[in-house]
Design an enzyme around this catalytic site. Sequence first.
Site, mmCIF file in Angstrom:
data_model
loop_
_atom_site.group_PDB
_atom_site.id
_atom_site.type_symbol
_atom_site.label_atom_id
_atom_site.label_comp_id
_atom_site.label_asym_id
_atom_site.label_seq_id
_atom_site.Cartn_x
_atom_site.Cartn_y
_atom_site.Cartn_z
ATOM 1 C CE1 TYR A 223 60.137 63.213 55.369
ATOM 2 C CE2 TYR A 223 59.694 64.285 53.288
ATOM 3 C CZ TYR A 223 59.978 64.364 54.622
ATOM 4 O OH TYR A 223 60.111 65.582 55.207
ATOM 5 C CD GLU A 224 64.963 60.341 53.673
ATOM 6 O OE1 GLU A 224 64.919 61.246 52.836
ATOM 7 O OE2 GLU A 224 65.793 59.411 53.615
ATOM 8 N N GLY A 225 61.913 55.914 54.122
ATOM 9 C CA GLY A 225 61.566 54.591 54.646
ATOM 10 C C GLY A 225 60.326 54.710 55.501
ATOM 11 C CD GLN B 115 62.834 54.137 59.282
ATOM 12 O OE1 GLN B 115 63.857 53.907 59.917
ATOM 13 N NE2 GLN B 115 62.850 54.618 58.058
#
Lengths: 596, 596
Positions: free
Chosen positions: B440-442, B447
Site C-alpha cells: 500500500y501507499e504505492g 516507489q
Amino acid sequence: MPQYRSPVDDTLFILNDVLGLQGRSNLSGFAEATPDVVEAVLREGAKLADEILAPVNQAGDREGCKRHPDGRVTTPPGFKAAYDAYAGGGWMGLSVPEEYGGQGLPQVLNIAIQDFANGANLALSMYPGLTQGAIAALLVHGSEEQKARYVPKMVEGTWTGTMNLTEPHCGTDLGLLRTKAVPRGDGSYAITGTKIFISAGEHDLSENIVHLVIARIEGAPAGTKGISLFLVPKVLVNEDGSLGARNGVTCGSIEHKMGIHGNATCVMNYDGATGWLVGEANRGLNAMFVMMNEARLAVGVQGLGQSEVAYQNAVAYAKDRLQGRALTGAKAPDKAADPIIVHPDVRRTLMQIRAFNEAARALVLWTALQGDILHRAEDTKERQAADDLMGLMTPVVKGVLTDRGFANAVEAQQMLGGHGYVEEWGMSQFVRDARIAMIYEGANGIQAMDLIGRKLPKDGGRAMMAFLGEIQGFLKEAGEDEAMAPFAKPLQVATGDLQQATMWLMQNAFADPDNAGAGATDYMHLLGLVALGYMWCRIARAAQARKAEGRDTARWEAKLVTGRFFMERTLPETALRLVRIKAGSQTTMALEAEAF
Amino acid sequence: MPQYRSPVDDTLFILNDVLGLQGRSNLSGFAEATPDVVEAVLREGAKLADEILAPVNQAGDREGCKRHPDGRVTTPPGFKAAYDAYAGGGWMGLSVPEEYGGQGLPQVLNIAIQDFANGANLALSMYPGLTQGAIAALLVHGSEEQKARYVPKMVEGTWTGTMNLTEPHCGTDLGLLRTKAVPRGDGSYAITGTKIFISAGEHDLSENIVHLVIARIEGAPAGTKGISLFLVPKVLVNEDGSLGARNGVTCGSIEHKMGIHGNATCVMNYDGATGWLVGEANRGLNAMFVMMNEARLAVGVQGLGQSEVAYQNAVAYAKDRLQGRALTGAKAPDKAADPIIVHPDVRRTLMQIRAFNEAARALVLWTALQGDILHRAEDTKERQAADDLMGLMTPVVKGVLTDRGFANAVEAQQMLGGHGYVEEWGMSQFVRDARIAMIYEGANGIQAMDLIGRKLPKDGGRAMMAFLGEIQGFLKEAGEDEAMAPFAKPLQVATGDLQQATMWLMQNAFADPDNAGAGATDYMHLLGLVALGYMWCRIARAAQARKAEGRDTARWEAKLVTGRFFMERTLPETALRLVRIKAGSQTTMALEAEAF
C-alpha cells in the site's frame, strides 16, 4: 478463483531433451517408460492436478481441517473425493515395485507428478506424499512381513502413512527424544509419548494410518544412538489383513497455522500404543534418513510448485490488468490503459520467477534421476556416483528451492497490488502455504549444515569434485560452440566462485568450525545458483537443438531469452555469496548472548 | 504470547548522538525538545506501545474486524480502550502546531513514536497514522475554516481520518478515476462512486471519520489533470461543531486479508455524499501527494517496526530453546543441550536483522529530520536542501525498509522452526502484517519508478548530487581516522557502485526508457544500501565517541561489531545490484506478452 495448469510440455522437454530419459533403458523400469507412456502419464497426472486437486485448494485453505471432541479430524470439503481420485488413479504407486501393487515406473516420473500436484494443492498432496515417504522407508527397512502386510494397502491409498519425529522439546536435536518403547515379549512394543507437528497425523481420507514413530527402547543408550523406528498403526491389523481394534494413539489437538490449512498438523499422543520395530533396534535414525531424503527432495518440489502456481496467476493478472502506459509509448492505445505486463518492473519480476522455475524443474528431475540410477543401475560405480550427486544435491534442492520458491510467491503476489493481499485472489494462500516448506523436513539452516558439515566433506569431497568435474566437462564441450557463450561464460565465472568458496572453507573451517557455520547458508545458495546455472546451460543446448529443427521457433527463442536473463541477472549473485562466506565468523560470533 | 519492548535507548542514541538533535535549536519547536523532554516523550511513548498497544495485538489478529449487516464495523476486543489511550495521551498531535491543539514538537519525535507503536501493534497504529496523514494534508491545503472545524477534533482523536484513492479499476493509475463530484451551488459537492481498499474506512473507535476523497468534478479534464480532493465526513458537522446528520457514505464490505486483521479495509460507497473541495479544483493530486509523502515515510517505519518485533521474539526464543551443541564445544554443559543462539547460522540471521534495524532506524529519523528542516528552518537554501533529500529518500525508505522489513520478519520466523509457523507464537502475524507495507501507499515497484523517473532526474539530479556530496564529505573527514576504516572503506566502494549505476542510467535511459524501468528496483535497493551504510558510518563514529568516554563499553562495542557485520555482509550487495542494472532491459523486455 486462482487458476493452475501443470507444466506438462516443459516437463516433457526436460525429461526427453535435457535429461535424455530415453537413453536410460539400462535402468530397470525405464524401458517401459517409452515416450508414449511418459507423455500419457504426464498428461493424465496433469488432468488430476488441474481438474481435481486445484479446484478444491482455495476452499481447503478457507475451511481448514477440524478436530472434533472425540478426537476425529475431518478434512475440508472436497478433499476426500479428490484424494480418492489421486489414490484410485494409481498415482501413489507410480514408481513402487509391481510386487507391491505399484507400476515400477521411474521415480523421476513420480517426482514430475508430485510437482504438478503440489502446484495444484499443496495441503492435499501432502497426504499421499507422506504415504509415499512411509512406503519408501518400509521397502528399505521393513521386514518381509511388514512389507506384505502394509505396503499394498498404502499403495492403494486405502491406508496412509506419517512420520513422527518431533517432540515438544526436541526438533532438530533428536538425541533429546523421550518417547519410550517397552518390549511386551510378544515381539511388539508399548509406545508412550507425545509427538508434535505430525502432518496428516489424523484425518478422514483413509481407513487406517500407518505411523512411523521414533522412540527409545527402555534401557537404550542416550542420544541419537538409542533411537529406534516403530510402525504403529492407528487401527490394529488382524492376521487376515482386516482391521481390528483401535490402537492407543490419538490426536490431542491440531495446530492453527499460517497456511496448509487443509492438512492436519497434529499433536499425537501415544499411550501404550502397540508398535513393531522397523529395522534394527537403536538404528532408527538410519531408517528415518531414507524417508527424510525422499521427503527433502519432495519438499524442494513443493517450493517449486508454489512458485509455479503463483507465477501463473501473476502472469494472468499482468496480462489482464490495465494500468498506466508503457514507457516506450502506448501498447494498447484503443484501451484506457496498457496491460501492466508492458511495464519493465513487472516483466523483471515475471522473468525472474520464470527463469528460476524452469531451471529448478530441471534440477529437481535431474536429482530424482540420480535416485533412479542409484536404485536401478547395474553398475556399482554408476550407482555410487549417482548416490554422491543425489546426497550432495538433496539439501540444496530442499533449501534453495523452498527459500526461492517462497520468495517468488511473494514477488508474484506483489504483481497484484492490493488484490494480492486479499484472500479472495488466492495469492496470499500460495505465500502462506509455501512458507512451511522452508521449515519442515529440517529447517533450511539445517539443510545448509547438512551440506557443509556432512555432504561436502564426505569421502574426501568426492561428490563435489564429481559435480565440478561434470560442469567442467560440459563447459569444455560447450566452449567450441559460439552460440553457447552467453551461457557457458557466466557459468564458468560462477563455478569459479564455488571453487573459491569450497577452498576457503577447507582452509578455514578446520581452524574454526564457526567459519563453516557462518557461511553455511550462503554456501548452500551458492551451490544452488551454480546448479541452476548448469541446468540452464543444458536447457539452452537442448533448446538450440530443437530450434534448429525449425518448428516452434518462438518457444525455443523464449527459452533462450529466459536462460540469458538468468545468466545475466540471477547467477551473478554467486559473487555476493562468496564475499559473505569469506567474511568468516568473526563479527557473526563476536557478541555475547547477553548482548542480544 | 509474543513480547515487545520499544527501542528507547537506541532511539535516544540516534537522536542525540548520531543526528545531534540538540544542535538544531534554530528550527522552530526544537528548542522545546530539550534532552529531558525528548527522553520523557520517548519513555512515555514506549509505555503506551509496550503496555497498552502490544498486549492487544495478537487478539486483534485472531478476532479481526467485523462488519455488521447495518454497515457498522467493530474493531477487535481491546482496540477501543487502546485507541483511547493513544488519543488521550495527546500522541496524535505530538508534532501538530499548538494552535490546533498539538504540541508542536519535532516531527522526528513523532516518527520515533510511530516506530514504537508500529512494532507493538501495526493494525491499531494505522488508525491514528491515517488520521495524522489527513491532518497533514488539511494543514497544507485546507481552508482556514476547514482547518479550524476539523483538525482540532482529529488531533484530539475524537474524529479520525482516511484517504480514499483506489477504485476497482484504478490503483496506481489514478487518471482512470471515475468517482464524480457534482457542484450543488452552495459550495458543497455531491460525491458519487466506489472506493476500495480504504484502511480504517469504517470502525467504532471515533465519533466521526473525515474521509479525504479524490474525485472528478463534472466536466473536468480527463486523466490526472482533472482530479480534485474532497473532504467528506461520515457524519455532517453542524455550524456549532456538533455532529449532525449521517452523510451518504457507507461501508459496503470489508476485505478478508492476509494480515492487519485488526484494521478494517473497506469498500466505501459514496452515494451523493456531501463533500467540500480541499485546495484548488483539479489540483487534487498535488494535495494528495502531501499526504502520500507523509504516509510513505510512515509505511517505511512500519516495515522497520515488524522487523524489530520479529527480531526481539526470535532472540528470546534463540536464548531459550535448547537444541544441539555449539560447533566449538558445549556452551551449557549442565543442560541437555545448548541454547540455539550458539549456532552460527542462527547468529548470522539475528545479526543480519539487527544490523539492518539499527541503521534503518537512523535512516528513518534522518529522513524525518529533513522534513522538520523543510518545514521549520528559516533559511531558504537549508529548506531546499532538506526538501531534496527528503524527496529522494522517501521512496527508498518506503520501498527498501518494507521489502527488507518483511524479509527480516520471515527470517526471524524461521528461527522458531515449526513454532514459527503456528499462530500461537505470533511470528506468523508479524510476517503477514509486514507484507502489506510492501503494497500500500504505492507498491514498491512504484516507489522504484518514482525514484528513478521523478526524484533522480529532478532539477538536473540535484538531490542525488547533494546526497553523494554529503557522503564524500563524511568520508573525507573519516579518512583521517584509522578506527573508522572498517566502515569508511566499504562505504567508499558501495558509493562507487551507486555512482556507476547513476551514470549508466543517465547514459542509457534516454536511448531506451525501459533500461531505467528494468533497473529501477535494483537501483532503489542500491541507494538504500548506500544510505544504510552511510548511517552505519555515522553510528560508528558516534559509538566510538561514546566508547571513548569509558562507560557502557560493552554496549558500544556491540554497536561497532554489528556495524562491521553490516559492512562485511550486507553492504557488498551493491555490486550485485550494479551488475543487474547494467544488464539493461534486453532480456527483460524481449518476449512477446503471449510468450508468458
